[in-house]
Design a protein around this motif. Structure first.
Motif, PDB file in Angstrom:
ATOM      1  N   UNK A 153       0.838  -1.204   0.000  1.00 24.80           N
ATOM      2  CA  UNK A 153       0.000   0.000   0.000  1.00 24.80           C
ATOM      3  C   UNK A 153       0.872   1.253   0.000  1.00 24.80           C
ATOM      4  N   UNK A 154       0.430   2.254  -0.753  1.00 19.98           N
ATOM      5  CA  UNK A 154       1.089   3.551  -0.753  1.00 19.98           C
ATOM      6  C   UNK A 154       0.139   4.609  -0.231  1.00 19.98           C
ATOM      7  N   UNK A 155       0.380   5.885  -0.600  1.00 21.28           N
ATOM      8  CA  UNK A 155      -0.484   6.971  -0.112  1.00 21.28           C
ATOM      9  C   UNK A 155      -1.625   7.292  -1.081  1.00 21.28           C
ATOM     10  N   UNK A 156      -1.733   6.527  -2.174  1.00 16.67           N
ATOM     11  CA  UNK A 156      -2.851   6.639  -3.138  1.00 16.67           C
ATOM     12  C   UNK A 156      -2.903   7.990  -3.854  1.00 16.67           C
ATOM     13  N   UNK A 157      -1.805   8.762  -3.836  1.00 13.39           N
ATOM     14  CA  UNK A 157      -1.827  10.060  -4.494  1.00 13.39           C
ATOM     15  C   UNK A 157      -1.930   9.907  -6.017  1.00 13.39           C
ATOM     16  N   UNK A 177      -5.194  10.553 -11.364  1.00 14.13           N
ATOM     17  CA  UNK A 177      -5.628   9.833 -12.561  1.00 14.13           C
ATOM     18  C   UNK A 177      -4.579   8.863 -13.072  1.00 14.13           C
ATOM     19  N   UNK A 178      -3.504   8.694 -12.309  1.00 16.19           N
ATOM     20  CA  UNK A 178      -2.435   7.764 -12.658  1.00 16.19           C
ATOM     21  C   UNK A 178      -2.131   6.875 -11.453  1.00 16.19           C
ATOM     22  N   UNK A 179      -3.013   5.907 -11.143  1.00 13.80           N
ATOM     23  CA  UNK A 179      -2.788   5.031  -9.988  1.00 13.80           C
ATOM     24  C   UNK A 179      -1.510   4.222 -10.169  1.00 13.80           C
ATOM     25  N   UNK A 217       9.545   3.079  -5.138  1.00 15.62           N
ATOM     26  CA  UNK A 217       9.411   2.548  -6.490  1.00 15.62           C
ATOM     27  C   UNK A 217       7.920   2.408  -6.760  1.00 15.62           C
ATOM     28  N   UNK A 218       7.421   3.159  -7.745  1.00 19.46           N
ATOM     29  CA  UNK A 218       6.000   3.121  -8.086  1.00 19.46           C
ATOM     30  C   UNK A 218       5.857   2.896  -9.587  1.00 19.46           C
ATOM     31  N   UNK A 219       4.881   2.071  -9.952  1.00 18.57           N
ATOM     32  CA  UNK A 219       4.656   1.773 -11.372  1.00 18.57           C
ATOM     33  C   UNK A 219       3.208   2.034 -11.732  1.00 18.57           C
ATOM     34  N   UNK A 222       0.677   1.036 -14.222  1.00 15.24           N
ATOM     35  CA  UNK A 222       0.523  -0.063 -15.176  1.00 15.24           C
ATOM     36  C   UNK A 222      -0.535   0.345 -16.187  1.00 15.24           C
ATOM     37  N   UNK A 223      -0.146   0.420 -17.430  1.00 17.25           N
ATOM     38  CA  UNK A 223      -1.066   0.899 -18.465  1.00 17.25           C
ATOM     39  C   UNK A 223      -2.128  -0.149 -18.787  1.00 17.25           C
ATOM     40  N   UNK A 224      -3.352   0.329 -18.980  1.00 16.47           N
ATOM     41  CA  UNK A 224      -4.471  -0.547 -19.358  1.00 16.47           C
ATOM     42  C   UNK A 224      -4.680  -1.666 -18.343  1.00 16.47           C
ATOM     43  N   UNK A 225      -4.697  -1.290 -17.067  1.00 11.07           N
ATOM     44  CA  UNK A 225      -4.768  -2.280 -15.990  1.00 11.07           C
ATOM     45  C   UNK A 225      -5.518  -1.673 -14.809  1.00 11.07           C
ATOM     46  N   UNK A 226      -6.399  -2.441 -14.179  1.00 11.52           N
ATOM     47  CA  UNK A 226      -7.181  -1.888 -13.068  1.00 11.52           C
ATOM     48  C   UNK A 226      -7.429  -2.892 -11.940  1.00 11.52           C
ATOM     49  N   UNK A 227      -6.652  -3.979 -11.873  1.00 16.17           N
ATOM     50  CA  UNK A 227      -6.874  -5.006 -10.847  1.00 16.17           C
ATOM     51  C   UNK A 227      -6.220  -4.622  -9.523  1.00 16.17           C
ATOM     52  N   UNK A 228      -6.718  -5.231  -8.423  1.00 20.85           N
ATOM     53  CA  UNK A 228      -6.080  -5.108  -7.111  1.00 20.85           C
ATOM     54  C   UNK A 228      -5.010  -6.193  -7.007  1.00 20.85           C
ATOM     55  N   UNK A 229      -3.775  -5.803  -6.727  1.00 25.72           N
ATOM     56  CA  UNK A 229      -2.687  -6.789  -6.707  1.00 25.72           C
ATOM     57  C   UNK A 229      -1.813  -6.653  -5.452  1.00 25.72           C
ATOM     58  N   UNK A 230      -2.372  -6.105  -4.371  1.00 20.51           N
ATOM     59  CA  UNK A 230      -1.590  -5.969  -3.143  1.00 20.51           C
ATOM     60  C   UNK A 230      -1.085  -7.340  -2.684  1.00 20.51           C
TER      61      UNK A 230
END
Length: 294
Positions: A178-182, A187-189, A238-240, A242-250
């Motif tokens: 988990x990060x700070x969700x900024x 618009x760029x999770x 380190x934050x990525x 991911x283009x064209x992706x919306x799944x939860x992967x924690x």
């Protein structure tokens, strides 16, 4: 028997391994490779600046070596007992004791103190019991390929130069936290990555990457930095995106292949300026990775 630590399994290492595989096929011999579970310089703390980290973790090294065609991988536990073996005992136990018919190693391979245990001295310790094949240095763009040079390129953010010497895209592993969700607010999770211990991370900046999770590969743009637009003196993350992706992967294990350096980290005056730049970064990332042929 192919000898070496092979950190990174770069193009020069691959020349050594390919020579061993070629000889194995010609002689109809199994091809084995002996490496260590950790670099001797870590054990003896010769690298004291704290920046030493492997270019490849053991499982990554094993994957590359297997793909090249090695039959057997020996990973020797490196401790003081092994490190203090006299050269003759190393040869007797680990080469003759393993029934090796041919030894293949790079010109700079050592098996103890370099002044008494280099490739130059190996015929004396061998005493005619096995054949020795020494592979010379390899170069890229006029520079000798070495793990040290690759490591420097990576730390400088010169990932394309590092990749040219590796012969593949530099890869790091970790899992999502988990990060700070900024990023989501912009618009760029992003997926925040906790990297594997002893991982050498590229220098601060923005990169085009291939991001693998759950057996699938996606385009991504990665940021290594301190989020300077919103914080001062923050830890490096380190934050990525991911283009064209919306799944939860924690919690999921991931792999990142570092393809190209896009730009350095910049402190923007406001969120709108940052979003405008991220839009451009995404365009550049898609262009680079769409054209990727590796």
């Amino acid at each position: 028997l192919i000898l070496g630590y092979f950190d990174g399994v770069h193009l020069a290492h691959q020349e050594v391994i390919k020579e061993g595989i070629k000889i194995g096929k010609e002689r109809r011999l199994k091809v084995a490779l002996m490496t260590f579970n950790r670099h001797p310089s870590i054990v003896y703390r010769k690298l004291r600046d704290g920046r030493y980290a492997n270019l490849t973790q053991p499982q990554q090294k094993a994957k590359i070596v297997e793909k090249l065609g090695v039959d057997i991988l020996y990973e020797v536990f490196f401790n003081s007992e092994f490190g203090n073996l006299p050269p003759q005992e190393f040869v007797d136990q680990y080469i003759v004791g393993w029934n090796a018919k041919v030894i293949v190693a790079g010109f700079d391979y050592t098996y103890g103190k370099p002044d008494i245990a280099s490739m130059e001295q190996l015929p004396e310790y061998a005493d005619g019991r096995f054949e020795i094949v020494q592979v010379g240095e390899a170069k890229e763009s006029g520079k000798t390929i070495s793990s040290t040079m690759i490591r420097q390129y990576i730390m400088n953010g010169e990932i394309e130069k590092a990749n040219a010497m590796l012969g593949y895209y530099y890869e790091t592993t970790g899992f999502v936290i988990h990060g700070d969700a900024r990023g989501r607010e912009l618009g760029y999770p992003t997926a925040n990555i906790y990297s594997h211990p002893y991982t050498l991370l590229p220098g601060i900046g923005i990169y085009a990457v291939w991001f693998s999770v759950k057996g699938k590969k996606y385009m991504g743009m990665a940021s290594i930095g301190r989020n300077v637009t919103f914080k001062d003196n923050a830890d490096i993350t380190v934050e990525v995106n991911i283009l064209d992706f919306s799944e939860e992967i924690y919690g999921d294990e991931v792999e990142i292949e570092w393809v190209a350096h896009l730009r350095g980290e910049v402190k923007f005056n406001n969120a709108d300026e940052l979003i405008h730049q991220l839009d451009q970064d995404e365009l550049n990332t898609r262009k680079i990775l769409t054209q990727d042929t590796k």
